[in-house]
Write an enzyme that holds these catalytic residues in place. Sequence first.
Site, mmCIF file in Angstrom:
data_model
loop_
_atom_site.group_PDB
_atom_site.id
_atom_site.type_symbol
_atom_site.label_atom_id
_atom_site.label_comp_id
_atom_site.label_asym_id
_atom_site.label_seq_id
_atom_site.Cartn_x
_atom_site.Cartn_y
_atom_site.Cartn_z
ATOM 1 N N THR A 49 0.836 -1.194 0.000
ATOM 2 C CA THR A 49 0.000 0.000 0.000
ATOM 3 C C THR A 49 0.876 1.251 0.000
ATOM 4 O OG1 THR A 49 -1.976 1.017 0.939
ATOM 5 C CG2 THR A 49 -0.509 -0.094 2.497
ATOM 6 N N GLY B 148 -13.788 4.840 3.835
ATOM 7 C CA GLY B 148 -12.890 3.975 3.057
ATOM 8 C C GLY B 148 -12.909 2.499 3.393
ATOM 9 N N GLY C 96 -6.011 12.668 -6.836
ATOM 10 C CA GLY C 96 -4.923 11.704 -6.751
ATOM 11 C C GLY C 96 -4.648 11.047 -8.088
ATOM 12 N N ALA C 97 -3.398 10.617 -8.264
ATOM 13 C CA ALA C 97 -3.011 9.902 -9.483
ATOM 14 C C ALA C 97 -1.945 8.853 -9.158
ATOM 15 C CB ALA C 97 -2.509 10.881 -10.546
ATOM 16 N N GLY C 98 -1.940 8.378 -7.914
ATOM 17 C CA GLY C 98 -1.005 7.330 -7.481
ATOM 18 C C GLY C 98 -1.566 5.951 -7.784
ATOM 19 N N GLY C 99 -1.028 4.948 -7.126
ATOM 20 C CA GLY C 99 -1.418 3.569 -7.406
ATOM 21 C C GLY C 99 -2.898 3.305 -7.189
ATOM 22 N N ALA C 100 -3.425 3.738 -6.055
ATOM 23 C CA ALA C 100 -4.839 3.502 -5.762
ATOM 24 C C ALA C 100 -5.717 4.267 -6.753
ATOM 25 C CB ALA C 100 -5.157 3.933 -4.330
ATOM 26 N N LYS D 290 2.539 1.224 -4.368
ATOM 27 C CA LYS D 290 1.746 0.432 -5.326
ATOM 28 C C LYS D 290 2.236 0.533 -6.768
ATOM 29 C CE LYS D 290 -2.476 0.486 -2.606
ATOM 30 N NZ LYS D 290 -3.758 1.183 -2.377
#
Length: 276
Positions: free
Chosen positions: A72, A249, A137-141, A76
Amino acid sequence: MENKNKISGTTRVYAIIADPIHHVQTPGAMNRLFTERGDDRVMVPFHVSTESLQSVVVGLRGIQSLDGFIVTVPHKSAIVELCDSVSDAARLVGAVNVVRRNEDGSLHGDILDGAGFLAGLRQRDVEPSGMSVYLAGAGGAAKAIAFALAAAGVRKITIFNRTTCKAEALIQRLTPVFPAVELCVGSDDPSGHDLVVNSTSLGLSVDDILPLNVALLTSSQIVAEIIMKPAITPLLAAATEKGCRVLDGMPMLLCQIELMAAAMATNKNEQNHEYI
Ligand code: ATR
């Protein structure tokens, strides 16, 4: 702590890798599942920095009692290149959140966040098909959630991220797969969207800034979080003040916990995702 007295030399070990780690809820949920099933398995937290990720993963290959691990924030995306193989979905999304360690020490990654997030929405009777979505957001999740929402038939996704080039890169990834979905880079203004999603890590720490401009939220909007602890983040508290329906969440995790356990079990067939 249900598994505390059951750990022995035969116990199969699972890990969760994160930085920070204090907030993770997966060990509790996974160990409950193991206990319910009477499995001789345990999940433990590993606090691993970005700098140490590569060397830790090399070491994990040699731990013969380790069957797999959850990945996590913030690993990710980086973990994809450290796996020997990944599912088609993980390759498409560009992120992995669950890794199976095979008997020979090789690692196979998969991504379940998108399916988990979607199942969490639907569990609370939110059907995203046709909706306009604002994604912070634009990360793994975020990547996993964007793919899952596009596959579910959303009309539009506006992506806002501190590092704009990552939002642009995510749009480039999505465009060829979902040409019918309107995709654009946004600002901190979430207005004009049906569903507002925080997929950043902002909210994990008490001194975090808000992921978007909450003053511009309106009561017709649904606001969803991926942060599990605290359950009511500053974003959700502010959205509630504005009269929005809020979704915490936790369901994203609970809806994927059995899938995660299956993905880390050896010799299991790869799971199917809606978007491949
Ligand atoms: P994960 O793999 O769990 O999604 P990640 O890939 O590190 O974790 O993504 C974290 C997200 O939170 C990113 O969108 C990140 O923005 P950047 O791409 O600009 O790094 C966002 N994020 C984390 N800390 C932030 C901060 N202090 N301000 C704004 N955005 C932040």
